[in-house]
Design a protein around this motif. Structure first.
Motif, PDB file in Angstrom:
ATOM      1  N   LEU A 283      44.032 -36.220  82.333  1.00 37.76           N
ATOM      2  CA  LEU A 283      45.499 -36.381  81.790  1.00 37.76           C
ATOM      3  C   LEU A 283      45.795 -35.069  80.951  1.00 37.76           C
ATOM      4  CD1 LEU A 283      47.977 -38.196  81.216  1.00 37.76           C
ATOM      5  CD2 LEU A 283      46.966 -38.592  78.913  1.00 37.76           C
ATOM      6  N   ILE A 284      46.729 -34.245  81.520  1.00 38.01           N
ATOM      7  CA  ILE A 284      47.210 -33.145  80.585  1.00 38.01           C
ATOM      8  C   ILE A 284      48.309 -33.610  79.924  1.00 38.01           C
ATOM      9  CG2 ILE A 284      47.785 -30.756  81.077  1.00 38.01           C
ATOM     10  CD1 ILE A 284      46.883 -30.795  83.682  1.00 38.01           C
ATOM     11  N   SER A 285      48.593 -33.243  78.537  1.00 37.50           N
ATOM     12  CA  SER A 285      49.797 -33.559  77.648  1.00 37.50           C
ATOM     13  C   SER A 285      50.095 -32.508  76.972  1.00 37.50           C
ATOM     14  CB  SER A 285      49.460 -34.744  76.884  1.00 37.50           C
ATOM     15  OG  SER A 285      48.697 -36.002  77.697  1.00 37.50           O
ATOM     16  N   ARG A 286      51.365 -32.381  76.507  1.00 34.27           N
ATOM     17  CA  ARG A 286      51.780 -31.535  75.644  1.00 34.27           C
ATOM     18  C   ARG A 286      51.829 -32.263  74.406  1.00 34.27           C
ATOM     19  NH1 ARG A 286      57.650 -28.645  74.744  1.00 34.27           N
ATOM     20  NH2 ARG A 286      57.249 -27.159  73.071  1.00 34.27           N
ATOM     21  N   ILE A 287      51.242 -31.677  73.371  1.00 34.45           N
ATOM     22  CA  ILE A 287      51.027 -32.716  72.038  1.00 34.45           C
ATOM     23  C   ILE A 287      51.445 -31.967  70.751  1.00 34.45           C
ATOM     24  CG2 ILE A 287      48.868 -34.044  72.783  1.00 34.45           C
ATOM     25  CD1 ILE A 287      47.227 -32.129  71.165  1.00 34.45           C
ATOM     26  N   GLY A 288      52.139 -30.825  71.096  1.00 37.37           N
ATOM     27  CA  GLY A 288      52.793 -29.872  70.051  1.00 37.37           C
ATOM     28  C   GLY A 288      53.607 -28.877  70.565  1.00 37.37           C
ATOM     29  N   GLY A 289      53.958 -28.002  69.581  1.00 31.31           N
ATOM     30  CA  GLY A 289      54.757 -26.933  70.159  1.00 31.31           C
ATOM     31  C   GLY A 289      54.324 -25.960  71.145  1.00 31.31           C
ATOM     32  N   GLU A 290      53.082 -25.339  70.961  1.00 34.49           N
ATOM     33  CA  GLU A 290      52.547 -24.753  71.995  1.00 34.49           C
ATOM     34  C   GLU A 290      50.883 -25.099  72.055  1.00 34.49           C
ATOM     35  OE1 GLU A 290      51.738 -22.015  67.844  1.00 34.49           O
ATOM     36  OE2 GLU A 290      53.242 -23.542  69.011  1.00 34.49           O
ATOM     37  N   GLU A 291      50.868 -26.453  71.816  1.00 34.09           N
ATOM     38  CA  GLU A 291      49.707 -27.050  71.839  1.00 34.09           C
ATOM     39  C   GLU A 291      49.428 -28.177  72.948  1.00 34.09           C
ATOM     40  OE1 GLU A 291      47.604 -29.402  68.429  1.00 34.09           O
ATOM     41  OE2 GLU A 291      46.815 -27.366  68.165  1.00 34.09           O
ATOM     42  N   PHE A 292      48.380 -28.016  73.812  1.00 28.98           N
ATOM     43  CA  PHE A 292      48.225 -28.953  74.861  1.00 28.98           C
ATOM     44  C   PHE A 292      46.835 -29.658  74.783  1.00 28.98           C
ATOM     45  CE2 PHE A 292      51.358 -25.747  75.979  1.00 28.98           C
ATOM     46  CZ  PHE A 292      52.152 -26.682  76.837  1.00 28.98           C
ATOM     47  N   SER A 293      46.727 -30.914  75.490  1.00 26.37           N
ATOM     48  CA  SER A 293      45.352 -31.444  75.474  1.00 26.37           C
ATOM     49  C   SER A 293      45.209 -31.992  76.986  1.00 26.37           C
ATOM     50  CB  SER A 293      45.383 -32.442  74.691  1.00 26.37           C
ATOM     51  OG  SER A 293      46.268 -33.509  75.124  1.00 26.37           O
ATOM     52  N   ILE A 294      43.588 -31.804  77.184  1.00 30.53           N
ATOM     53  CA  ILE A 294      43.234 -32.473  78.573  1.00 30.53           C
ATOM     54  C   ILE A 294      42.226 -33.382  78.303  1.00 30.53           C
ATOM     55  CG2 ILE A 294      42.163 -31.778  80.713  1.00 30.53           C
ATOM     56  CD1 ILE A 294      43.234 -28.976  80.434  1.00 30.53           C
TER      57      ILE A 294
END
Length: 377
Positions: A283-294
């Motif tokens: 799962l790829i997500s955008r969790i903040g302004g320029e922050e992402f998670s996998i």
């Protein structure tokens, strides 16, 4: 006539309940398995199941027609099944529903000439429905066409000997025409309402869980999924890796080129992530302004660190229309893993904090690098 009226109320109540049940099932499926409505194979499977569902309901109305004296009412209902299935389901469901109803008629009947007439009647109306499914028209126009074509089909039925008091007087025919009109209009309105409300609910839920700029899952969806993945990992003793990504010097891009340029970089970056080959259920997500998670279920720390390094290298080589003052667009990545190398975290927040600390180390160490967490809980 009182028996006919009771049969009419009973049959229409049954049909509305059937529509309601189908609506609930499809709404739940859209919530749990949204990709099923996007994949060609699963859509075909759903259409087949829909056809079987309405075909079995058609057999139920055939059985009721054999037991009851209100044969005309139940024949009207069978035609409404084809009408609704064709308009809202399409060619596959209506074809399957028709085939099951024909088979049911043969099994429940005695293969008399009257049964053949019923099958011919059903076949004629099915062909009308099948042809209309190919028209590129809105649902209402399709309904009007099928309903209009049903009038001569019903006339044939009302004034032909089908062996069960089906030769009607003109007054009776008018009453049954009116009942068919009211029933089909009510069922069309109910089906249309259920269909639109399901799609609207799905769109609202999807928009609430999706980042509008990057079209990736947002922080809300990430947290919900993170909770499920962490519980599964803890219960089954399987690894769960988390990668947190931060775009280096992103503020410089906004300051030098403007926020629209920053949005362009975010969109291109997210497109690269989405096109990157990742393990199943990642799962790829955008969790903040320029922050992402996998999130990477069933992936060990060493494997997820390798994936993070490949992504880092890919971004470093990519060409972006806007770059920070320090040079090309690069990223820093922090990696942590639950249930691997004797490292266990009590909560998902601990796992997230470990990845965040690793990200902080990567940025402190000069950026454009991957750092794996060494913390043990």
């Amino acid at each position: 006539m009182s028996n006919q009226f009771d049969a009419y109320i009973d049959s229409i109540s049954t049909f509305l309940a059937i529509l309601f049940i189908q609506g609930i099932v499809f709404r739940k499926l859209r919530e749990v398995k949204p990709n099923w409505f996007l994949n060609h194979r699963t859509v075909l499977l759903l259409n087949i199941l829909l056809g079987i569902y309405y075909g079995l309901i058609g057999i139920y109305f055939i059985w009721r027609g054999e037991l009851d004296s209100a044969t005309v009412i139940y024949t009207n209902m069978r035609m409404n099944i084809l009408l609704i299935t064709a308009i809202f389901g399409g060619r596959v469901p209506v074809s399957i529903a028709y085939s099951i109803m024909v088979l049911g008629r043969l099994l429940l009947g005695d293969s008399s000439p009257h049964d053949i007439k019923f099958i011919l009647l059903l076949t004629g109306f099915f062909l009308i429905c099948f042809i209309v499914t190919n028209f590129k028209l809105n649902l209402l126009k399709k309904y009007v066409i099928v309903f209009s074509c049903a009038i001569p089909v019903l006339a044939y039925y009302y004034f032909t000997d089908f062996g069960s008091r089906t030769i009607l007087s003109y007054g009776e025919a008018i009453i049954y025409y009116f009942l068919f009109m009211v029933t089909s209009a009510l069922l069309f309105a109910a089906s249309n309402y259920i269909d639109k409300s399901n799609k609207t609910m799905f769109q609202l839920r999807n928009s609430a869980m999706t980042d509008m700029l990057t079209n990736l899952p947002n922080i809300r969806y990430f947290l919900n999924t993170f909770e499920k993945y962490f519980l599964t990992s803890s219960k089954k003793r399987r690894p769960l890796s988390l990668i947190i990504i931060d775009i280096d010097h992103f503020k410089q891009i906004n300051d030098l080129h403007g926020h629209q340029a920053g949005n362009t970089v975010l969109s291109q970056f997210s497109a690269i992530l989405k096109n990157h080959f990742l393990p199943k259920q990642a799962l790829i997500s955008r969790i903040g302004g320029e922050e992402f998670s996998i999130l990477l279920p069933n992936i060990t720390l060493s494997e997820s660190t390798q994936i993070a390094e490949i992504i880092r290298s890919e971004i470093e080589r990519a060409v972006f229309p806007y770059n920070p003052k320090s040079g090309n667009v690069t990223i820093s990545l922090g990696v942590s893993c639950h249930n691997d190398l004797n490292v266990f975290y009590k909560t998902k927040e601990n796992l997230f904090e470990a990845a965040d600390q690793a990200l902080y180390s990567a940025k402190q160490g000069g950026r454009n690098q991957v750092q794996a967490s060494k913390k043990e809980a």
